[in-house]
Design a protein around this motif. Structure first.
Motif, PDB file in Angstrom:
ATOM      1  N   LEU A  35       0.602  -1.202  -0.095  1.00  0.00           N
ATOM      2  CA  LEU A  35       0.050  -0.040  -0.064  1.00  0.00           C
ATOM      3  C   LEU A  35       0.851   1.320  -0.115  1.00  0.00           C
ATOM      4  O   LEU A  35       0.507   2.429   0.126  1.00  0.00           O
ATOM      5  CB  LEU A  35      -0.863   0.023   1.280  1.00  0.00           C
ATOM      6  N   PHE A  36       2.040   0.981  -0.184  1.00  0.00           N
ATOM      7  CA  PHE A  36       2.801   2.216  -0.018  1.00  0.00           C
ATOM      8  C   PHE A  36       2.647   3.109  -1.282  1.00  0.00           C
ATOM      9  O   PHE A  36       2.740   4.308  -1.327  1.00  0.00           O
ATOM     10  CB  PHE A  36       4.421   1.587  -0.176  1.00  0.00           C
ATOM     11  N   GLY A  37       2.278   2.426  -2.424  1.00  0.00           N
ATOM     12  CA  GLY A  37       1.676   3.263  -3.392  1.00  0.00           C
ATOM     13  C   GLY A  37       2.440   3.532  -4.506  1.00  0.00           C
ATOM     14  O   GLY A  37       3.830   3.833  -4.607  1.00  0.00           O
ATOM     15  N   ALA A  38       2.203   3.265  -5.761  1.00  0.00           N
ATOM     16  CA  ALA A  38       3.014   3.630  -7.079  1.00  0.00           C
ATOM     17  C   ALA A  38       3.670   5.040  -7.096  1.00  0.00           C
ATOM     18  O   ALA A  38       4.605   4.919  -7.324  1.00  0.00           O
ATOM     19  CB  ALA A  38       2.152   3.454  -8.295  1.00  0.00           C
ATOM     20  N   TRP A  39       2.901   5.838  -6.711  1.00  0.00           N
ATOM     21  CA  TRP A  39       3.282   7.320  -6.741  1.00  0.00           C
ATOM     22  C   TRP A  39       4.527   7.405  -5.712  1.00  0.00           C
ATOM     23  O   TRP A  39       5.728   7.965  -6.060  1.00  0.00           O
ATOM     24  CB  TRP A  39       2.226   8.263  -6.115  1.00  0.00           C
ATOM     25  N   ASP A  40       4.451   6.886  -4.698  1.00  0.00           N
ATOM     26  CA  ASP A  40       5.368   7.110  -3.480  1.00  0.00           C
ATOM     27  C   ASP A  40       6.773   6.255  -3.948  1.00  0.00           C
ATOM     28  O   ASP A  40       8.003   6.624  -3.747  1.00  0.00           O
ATOM     29  CB  ASP A  40       4.936   6.727  -1.859  1.00  0.00           C
ATOM     30  N   ASN A  41       6.497   4.906  -4.616  1.00  0.00           N
ATOM     31  CA  ASN A  41       7.894   4.047  -5.058  1.00  0.00           C
ATOM     32  C   ASN A  41       8.341   4.782  -6.066  1.00  0.00           C
ATOM     33  O   ASN A  41       9.612   4.688  -6.102  1.00  0.00           O
ATOM     34  CB  ASN A  41       6.997   2.627  -5.482  1.00  0.00           C
ATOM     35  N   VAL A  42       7.495   5.451  -6.931  1.00  0.00           N
ATOM     36  CA  VAL A  42       8.626   6.061  -7.970  1.00  0.00           C
ATOM     37  C   VAL A  42       9.037   7.279  -7.697  1.00  0.00           C
ATOM     38  O   VAL A  42      10.293   7.653  -7.876  1.00  0.00           O
ATOM     39  CB  VAL A  42       7.446   6.719  -9.289  1.00  0.00           C
ATOM     40  N   GLN A 112       4.930   8.161 -15.292  1.00  0.00           N
ATOM     41  CA  GLN A 112       3.626   8.986 -15.314  1.00  0.00           C
ATOM     42  C   GLN A 112       3.062   9.572 -13.909  1.00  0.00           C
ATOM     43  O   GLN A 112       2.528  10.743 -13.831  1.00  0.00           O
ATOM     44  CB  GLN A 112       2.462   8.127 -15.929  1.00  0.00           C
ATOM     45  N   PRO A 113       3.121   8.990 -12.831  1.00  0.00           N
ATOM     46  CA  PRO A 113       2.813   9.485 -11.310  1.00  0.00           C
ATOM     47  C   PRO A 113       3.633  10.814 -11.286  1.00  0.00           C
ATOM     48  O   PRO A 113       2.876  11.923 -10.938  1.00  0.00           O
ATOM     49  CB  PRO A 113       3.205   8.527 -10.609  1.00  0.00           C
ATOM     50  N   ILE A 114       4.663  10.847 -11.672  1.00  0.00           N
ATOM     51  CA  ILE A 114       5.342  12.214 -11.413  1.00  0.00           C
ATOM     52  C   ILE A 114       4.864  13.199 -12.238  1.00  0.00           C
ATOM     53  O   ILE A 114       4.672  14.579 -11.909  1.00  0.00           O
ATOM     54  CB  ILE A 114       7.067  12.126 -11.664  1.00  0.00           C
ATOM     55  N   LYS A 115       4.666  12.991 -13.455  1.00  0.00           N
ATOM     56  CA  LYS A 115       4.195  14.079 -14.570  1.00  0.00           C
ATOM     57  C   LYS A 115       2.915  14.508 -14.196  1.00  0.00           C
ATOM     58  O   LYS A 115       2.491  15.575 -13.851  1.00  0.00           O
ATOM     59  CB  LYS A 115       4.224  13.171 -15.951  1.00  0.00           C
ATOM     60  N   ASP A 116       1.865  13.316 -13.676  1.00  0.00           N
ATOM     61  CA  ASP A 116       0.639  13.798 -13.107  1.00  0.00           C
ATOM     62  C   ASP A 116       0.732  14.636 -11.728  1.00  0.00           C
ATOM     63  O   ASP A 116      -0.176  15.736 -11.930  1.00  0.00           O
ATOM     64  CB  ASP A 116      -0.138  12.610 -12.650  1.00  0.00           C
ATOM     65  N   TRP A 117       1.331  14.335 -11.019  1.00  0.00           N
ATOM     66  CA  TRP A 117       1.494  15.178  -9.766  1.00  0.00           C
ATOM     67  C   TRP A 117       2.215  16.586 -10.193  1.00  0.00           C
ATOM     68  O   TRP A 117       1.823  17.878  -9.720  1.00  0.00           O
ATOM     69  CB  TRP A 117       2.514  14.508  -8.725  1.00  0.00           C
ATOM     70  N   LEU A 118       3.135  16.763 -10.971  1.00  0.00           N
ATOM     71  CA  LEU A 118       3.756  18.066 -11.386  1.00  0.00           C
ATOM     72  C   LEU A 118       2.666  18.878 -12.181  1.00  0.00           C
ATOM     73  O   LEU A 118       2.668  20.139 -12.302  1.00  0.00           O
ATOM     74  CB  LEU A 118       5.042  17.840 -12.340  1.00  0.00           C
ATOM     75  N   GLN A 119       1.899  18.224 -13.039  1.00  0.00           N
ATOM     76  CA  GLN A 119       0.998  19.200 -13.968  1.00  0.00           C
ATOM     77  C   GLN A 119       0.055  19.912 -12.968  1.00  0.00           C
ATOM     78  O   GLN A 119      -0.510  21.105 -13.688  1.00  0.00           O
ATOM     79  CB  GLN A 119      -0.173  17.952 -14.600  1.00  0.00           C
TER      80      GLN A 119
END
Length: 123
Positions: A35-42, A112-119
């Motif tokens: 549950l650490f999450g894909a975003w956090d892992n990236v 993609q999670p980094i790009k989504d967050w920065l958007q």
């Protein structure tokens, strides 16, 4: 006046389930909770400067461990360890050639999670 008490360092993985693992002469904390999450892992993977160098190099094309270890100025075993972590996180894929060499390829969709967050912050 009494000397000030030392301030405890805050680790970015504090509060998350981790396991300690020996990496060279130091211990690394590796996320273990699914549950650490894909975003956090990236974000965790790209927080390391050597991992960012690997990602930058693989963005130019596929590479073997030897080429990548020259780029990050590390041993082949250290580089293989880093690549295996990146592969477990889905940032890198591995292909085995007929001669048995492992070729590493960047999976840009995993960023993609980094790009989504920065958007959210960009106009």
């Amino acid at each position: 006046m009494a000397p000030a008490a030392p301030v405890a360092a805050i680790h970015p993985l504090d509060g998350f389930p981790t396991r300690r693992r020996s990496v060279g002469r130091r211990m690394a904390r590796i996320p273990t909770d699914p549950l650490f999450g894909a975003w956090d892992n990236v974000f965790w993977a790209v927080a390391d400067p050597a991992n960012r160098l690997i990602i930058d190099h693989l963005a130019l094309g596929d590479s073997a461990v030897g080429e990548i270890s020259h780029v990050i100025d590390a041993s082949s075993s250290n580089t293989s360890h880093r690549l295996s972590k990146l592969e477990r996180l889905g940032l890198v894929s591995i292909t085995k050639t007929k001669s048995g060499n492992l070729i590493y390829r960047l999976r840009p969709e995993a960023l993609q999670p980094i790009k989504d967050w920065l958007q959210r912050f960009l106009p």
